[in-house]
Design an enzyme around this catalytic site. Structure first.
Site, PDB file in Angstrom:
ATOM      1  N   GLU A   1      -1.668  -1.624  -0.068  1.00 34.95           N
ATOM      2  CA  GLU A   1      -0.759  -1.683   0.985  1.00 34.95           C
ATOM      3  C   GLU A   1      -1.600  -2.668   2.059  1.00 34.95           C
ATOM      4  O   GLU A   1      -1.293  -2.115   3.231  1.00 34.95           O
ATOM      5  CB  GLU A   1      -0.048  -0.392   1.357  1.00 34.95           C
ATOM      6  CG  GLU A   1       0.881  -0.118   0.557  1.00 34.95           C
ATOM      7  CD  GLU A   1       1.818  -0.927  -0.030  1.00 34.95           C
ATOM      8  OE1 GLU A   1       1.892  -1.717   0.724  1.00 34.95           O
ATOM      9  OE2 GLU A   1       2.095  -0.715  -1.180  1.00 34.95           O
TER      10      GLU A   1
HETATM   11  C1  LIG Z   1      -4.445   1.066  -7.904  1.00 35.27           C
HETATM   12  C2  LIG Z   1      -3.968  -0.182  -7.453  1.00 35.27           C
HETATM   13  C3  LIG Z   1      -2.514  -0.113  -6.898  1.00 35.27           C
HETATM   14  C4  LIG Z   1      -1.968  -1.327  -6.736  1.00 35.27           C
HETATM   15  N1  LIG Z   1      -0.617  -1.321  -6.552  1.00 35.27           N
HETATM   16  C5  LIG Z   1      -0.087  -2.576  -6.496  1.00 35.27           C
HETATM   17  C6  LIG Z   1       1.665  -2.948  -6.213  1.00 35.27           C
HETATM   18  O1  LIG Z   1       2.196  -1.837  -6.643  1.00 35.27           O
HETATM   19  N2  LIG Z   1       2.068  -4.022  -6.128  1.00 35.27           N
HETATM   20  C7  LIG Z   1       1.204  -5.160  -5.705  1.00 35.27           C
HETATM   21  O2  LIG Z   1       1.854  -6.117  -5.633  1.00 35.27           O
HETATM   22  N3  LIG Z   1      -0.079  -4.982  -5.460  1.00 35.27           N
HETATM   23  C8  LIG Z   1      -0.593  -3.682  -5.982  1.00 35.27           C
HETATM   24  N4  LIG Z   1      -1.973  -3.581  -5.749  1.00 35.27           N
HETATM   25  C9  LIG Z   1      -2.971  -4.720  -5.112  1.00 35.27           C
HETATM   26  C10 LIG Z   1      -3.160  -4.287  -3.797  1.00 35.27           C
HETATM   27  O3  LIG Z   1      -2.378  -4.197  -2.993  1.00 35.27           O
HETATM   28  C11 LIG Z   1      -4.497  -5.433  -3.505  1.00 35.27           C
HETATM   29  O4  LIG Z   1      -5.610  -5.022  -4.442  1.00 35.27           O
HETATM   30  C12 LIG Z   1      -5.016  -5.520  -2.110  1.00 35.27           C
HETATM   31  O5  LIG Z   1      -3.807  -6.116  -1.586  1.00 35.27           O
HETATM   32  C13 LIG Z   1      -6.264  -6.326  -1.918  1.00 35.27           C
HETATM   33  O6  LIG Z   1      -6.104  -7.511  -2.713  1.00 35.27           O
HETATM   34  P1  LIG Z   1      -7.426  -8.012  -3.728  1.00 35.27           P
HETATM   35  O7  LIG Z   1      -7.466  -6.946  -4.612  1.00 35.27           O
HETATM   36  O8  LIG Z   1      -7.027  -9.268  -4.265  1.00 35.27           O
HETATM   37  O9  LIG Z   1      -8.407  -8.123  -2.859  1.00 35.27           O
HETATM   38  P2  LIG Z   1      -8.795  -9.172  -1.900  1.00 35.27           P
HETATM   39  O10 LIG Z   1      -7.789  -9.966  -1.107  1.00 35.27           O
HETATM   40  O11 LIG Z   1      -9.629 -10.404  -2.896  1.00 35.27           O
HETATM   41  O12 LIG Z   1      -9.895  -8.737  -0.865  1.00 35.27           O
HETATM   42  C14 LIG Z   1     -11.307  -8.468  -1.062  1.00 35.27           C
HETATM   43  C15 LIG Z   1     -11.900  -7.854   0.371  1.00 35.27           C
HETATM   44  O13 LIG Z   1     -11.768  -9.190   1.105  1.00 35.27           O
HETATM   45  C16 LIG Z   1     -11.370  -8.743   2.232  1.00 35.27           C
HETATM   46  N5  LIG Z   1     -10.676  -9.884   2.808  1.00 35.27           N
HETATM   47  C17 LIG Z   1      -9.546 -10.442   2.164  1.00 35.27           C
HETATM   48  N6  LIG Z   1      -8.992 -11.575   2.823  1.00 35.27           N
HETATM   49  C18 LIG Z   1      -9.728 -11.273   4.059  1.00 35.27           C
HETATM   50  C19 LIG Z   1      -9.623 -12.053   5.362  1.00 35.27           C
HETATM   51  N7  LIG Z   1      -8.755 -13.065   5.491  1.00 35.27           N
HETATM   52  N8  LIG Z   1     -10.412 -11.767   6.298  1.00 35.27           N
HETATM   53  C20 LIG Z   1     -11.122 -10.636   6.210  1.00 35.27           C
HETATM   54  N9  LIG Z   1     -11.429  -9.864   5.144  1.00 35.27           N
HETATM   55  C21 LIG Z   1     -10.784 -10.406   4.036  1.00 35.27           C
HETATM   56  C22 LIG Z   1     -10.440  -7.643   1.867  1.00 35.27           C
HETATM   57  O14 LIG Z   1     -10.426  -6.538   3.044  1.00 35.27           O
HETATM   58  C23 LIG Z   1     -11.184  -6.928   0.868  1.00 35.27           C
HETATM   59  O15 LIG Z   1     -12.117  -5.887   1.486  1.00 35.27           O
HETATM   60  C24 LIG Z   1      -2.783  -2.387  -6.011  1.00 35.27           C
HETATM   61  C25 LIG Z   1      -3.915  -2.214  -6.174  1.00 35.27           C
HETATM   62  C26 LIG Z   1      -4.628  -1.307  -6.859  1.00 35.27           C
HETATM   63  C27 LIG Z   1      -5.919  -1.170  -6.900  1.00 35.27           C
END
Ligand SMILES: Cc1cc2nc3c(=O)[nH]c(=O)nc-3n(C[C@H](O)[C@H](O)[C@H](O)COP(=O)(O)OP(=O)(O)OC[C@H]3O[C@@H](n4cnc5c(N)ncnc54)[C@H](O)[C@@H]3O)c2cc1C
Length: 599
Positions: free
Chosen positions: A441
């Site tokens: 989220e």
């Molecule tokens: C168990 C689980 C359930 C989930 N359920 C859902 C779901 O039901 N529906 C859905 O759509 N998604 C879901 N997600 C996805 C979740 O919302 C994402 O994992 C989350 O939004 C982060 O995206 P990412 O994993 O691609 O990480 P990334 O976006 O690659 O981020 C990696 C790191 O980089 C940092 N970062 C990224 N961009 C920036 C920026 N611009 N500035 C500074 N820091 C940054 C982040 O804070 C993080 O620490 C789920 C994830 C998990 C693990």
């Protein structure tokens, strides 16, 4: 056995901290009574104890399996879902005319806290379904509502939120899933979504995916994203599932915690295109989805507070039972050992957990009451004010209980010593479950950018001013209780420091956004500490009002515990902001200036 959630806390927060009974004067709740609210909470507790808590460890040890054809989940998951649906909780907030129970949001959120404390992984299925149905209720047309909502209310159909893709997570503007318009007004959706919770399961006959996708030719970035209803099975006009849609489970992801929720990779349109139905207007999808995300962000805060609360209850129970060692002042090796709870350091660990878990719960219920006011307050000015305050608080409501909830669950393990680390005790599972909350989220880093880069400057800073006003009101109210005078002064001083820091950083946002936002996560933490101090000051005020009535011994102890937890947070944790504000106001650039090659 330790309780799932302290019932007394819920009634204290609902009726002594917040004036939930005043909602009965609103037209929407005129048919309700405090007895009905309390009965709803009691039903939630009973269902959580009977159908959710008993399989929490089993679901963790036997995560869902997919062999490429068949998906399996432990059968208790469906029994719990059915009990939740049969009790009417899926549509509890809906209007009675739509078959709902017309319950206030703040009562429902309190009820949900029992399910989250009992078994957050199983409780995620209904939570997502409620959010997905709310999107259709708000933005769907009459035919869409007729087709999907009754089945989502009575438990035949679940819902998901499908935003994340293999190539994008935080940066929603980069979504690649496409939607091609068809002559019949439907769309063909193609692409892959990842991490979708509940994206497939064996609980319901159908699943409605709320999918973000880009209509062919739409503008790039966030302005070109639309929202689609993509059901697993296409349905007839009465909502009964008919033919399988082109949505396939490509695989399951295997998680650290939260294991009984399926985490899926979904393929849309591998056989020509999944049939999707546009919700609302084209290119407004992200704005619509924010309704669900904002709801879910309060939900995540609540989950975090509930998991922290469970760890606190279990570790407190253990500390009261286990004899170990003697106090430093005792020199007699023959004297009986004291219980762990007698040691000051264990009390510190317990008090910190109490401040986090109960403060987090109070914060989430304050946010839910604001949501309620935003929707149903009879005075338009009060609705607008609640909306502004909720907007600025939402990143904190999501992230403060999540971050500090992890610390609380870690402390719960520490209280048990070696027993905390072994799988025979539930503390390590709670810790693993909790660890998701700062990630999903919107990660903590993304909440921080949202708070400093957007929320505090939104509408000329009106939300921030609403928060300042709320702090000033709490400080004045605390002034009426001599015991709270020093705490009130400390909170007022913290708020002044926050004001100065916010002025400096927002001034820099225009000219040097990278520099201004470089330490946004530190700003979020400092802001969160001030918000938690505000919450605890309000809680302490309510406790002092209770003490003034000279209650019986049990209630006196209860209220004293609240004042002591407020003292802990404001005397131990608020002062940390002084060094945080110093770094922030100096716009310290040590991380910003670091170069990749230097790592
Ligand atoms: C168990 C689980 C359930 C989930 N359920 C859902 C779901 O039901 N529906 C859905 O759509 N998604 C879901 N997600 C996805 C979740 O919302 C994402 O994992 C989350 O939004 C982060 O995206 P990412 O994993 O691609 O990480 P990334 O976006 O690659 O981020 C990696 C790191 O980089 C940092 N970062 C990224 N961009 C920036 C920026 N611009 N500035 C500074 N820091 C940054 C982040 O804070 C993080 O620490 C789920 C994830 C998990 C693990």
């Amino acid at each position: 056995m330790a309780h799932l959630l302290n019932d007394r806390d819920l009634s204290f927060f609902l009726y002594e901290l917040l004036d939930t009974e005043a909602l009965l004067e609103r037209e929407r709740y005129a048919e309700h009574s405090r007895e009905i609210f309390d009965a709803t909470l009691q039903t939630a507790r009973q269902l959580a104890e009977k159908y959710f808590a008993p399989h929490s460890a089993k679901g963790d040890a036997n995560e869902p399996q997919f062999d490429g054809t068949t998906l399996t989940l432990i059968p208790e998951t469906r029994v719990a879902w059915d009990a939740f649906a049969d009790a009417g909780f899926l549509g509890a907030h809906w209007d009675a005319d739509d078959g709902g129970l017309q319950m206030p949001e703040v009562v429902l959120r309190s009820a949900m806290a029992y399910f989250f404390a009992a078994n957050v992984a199983t409780a995620s299925y209904p939570m997502l379904t409620i959010g997905a149905a709310n999107l259709i209720r708000t933005f769907g047309d009459a035919a869409q509502k007729k087709r999907y909502l009754p089945a989502m209310r009575d438990g035949r159909c679940a819902g998901t939120m499908a935003l994340t893709e293999p190539g994008q997570g935080s940066a929603l503007g980069d979504i690649r899933t496409s939607a091609e318009p068809q002559a019949d007004g439907t769309y063909r959706v193609r692409g892959q979504k990842m991490f979708i919770s509940g994206g497939d399961q064996t609980i319901t006959a159908n699943i409605v995916h709320m999918v973000l996708a880009r209509i062919k030719g739409a503008p790039s970035g966030v302005r070109g994203i639309s929202l689609f209803i993509v059901p697993k099975f296409l349905v007839g006009e009465d909502g009964s599932p008919e033919q399988r849609n082109d949505v396939a489970l490509a695989g399951l992801l295997h998680k650290m915690g939260w294991r009984n929720t399926t985490s899926t990779v979904l393929s849309f349109g591998e056989r020509g295109g999944a049939v999707g139905y546009l919700l609302g207007e084209p290119n407004r999808g992200l704005a619509y989805m924010f309704q669900l995300m904002n709801e879910a962000r309060i939900g995540v805060g609540l989950m975090a507070a509930a998991i922290a609360g469970r760890g606190y209850a279990l570790s407190l129970e253990y500390a009261r039972e286990r004899p170990q060692g003697r106090l430093p002042s005792c020199r007699d090796p023959e004297s009986p050992q004291v219980k762990l709870v007698e040691h000051a350091d264990i009390r510190r660990l317990l008090l910190a957990q109490k401040a986090i878990a109960e403060g987090g719960l109070a914060l989430c219920l304050i946010a839910s009451a604001l949501f309620e006011d935003q929707q149903t307050h009879p005075d338009a000015a009060r609705r607008a004010e609640a909306s502004l305050l909720l907007d600025v608080l939402t990143p904190v409501v999501k992230s403060w209980p999540s971050k500090y909830g992890c610390q609380a669950n870690e402390m719960a393990i520490q209280v048990l010593g070696g027993s905390g680390y072994i799988r025979e005790y539930p503390l390590e599972q709670l810790y693993r479950d909790q660890r998701l909350n700062p990630i999903h989220e919107g990660t903590e880093g993304i909440q921080a950018q949202d708070l400093l880069g957007r929320k505090v400057v939104l509408a000329g800073g009106a939300g921030y001013r609403a928060f300042r006003e709320a702090v000033a009101v709490a400080v004045t109210a605390a002034g009426a209780h001599p015991e709270l005078a020093a705490l009130a002064d400390a909170v007022a001083a913290g708020q002044e420091n926050l004001d100065a820091c916010t002025r400096d950083l927002t001034a820099l946002l225009e000219s040097q956004p990278d520099r201004a936002l470089a330490n946004a996560t530190l700003y979020l933490d400092a802001f969160g500490r001030i918000v938690a101090s505000w919450v605890w000051l309000r809680v302490a005020c309510a406790a002092c009002r209770g003490l003034a009535a000279e209650p019986a011994a049990a209630d006196t102890a209860y209220y004293r515990g609240k004042v002591q937890a407020a003292r802990y947070w404001i005397e131990w944790e608020l002062p940390v902001t002084a060094s945080q504000f110093a770094l922030l106001r100096a716009t310290n650039a040590v991380a910003l200036d670091m170069r990749d090659a230097w790592f």
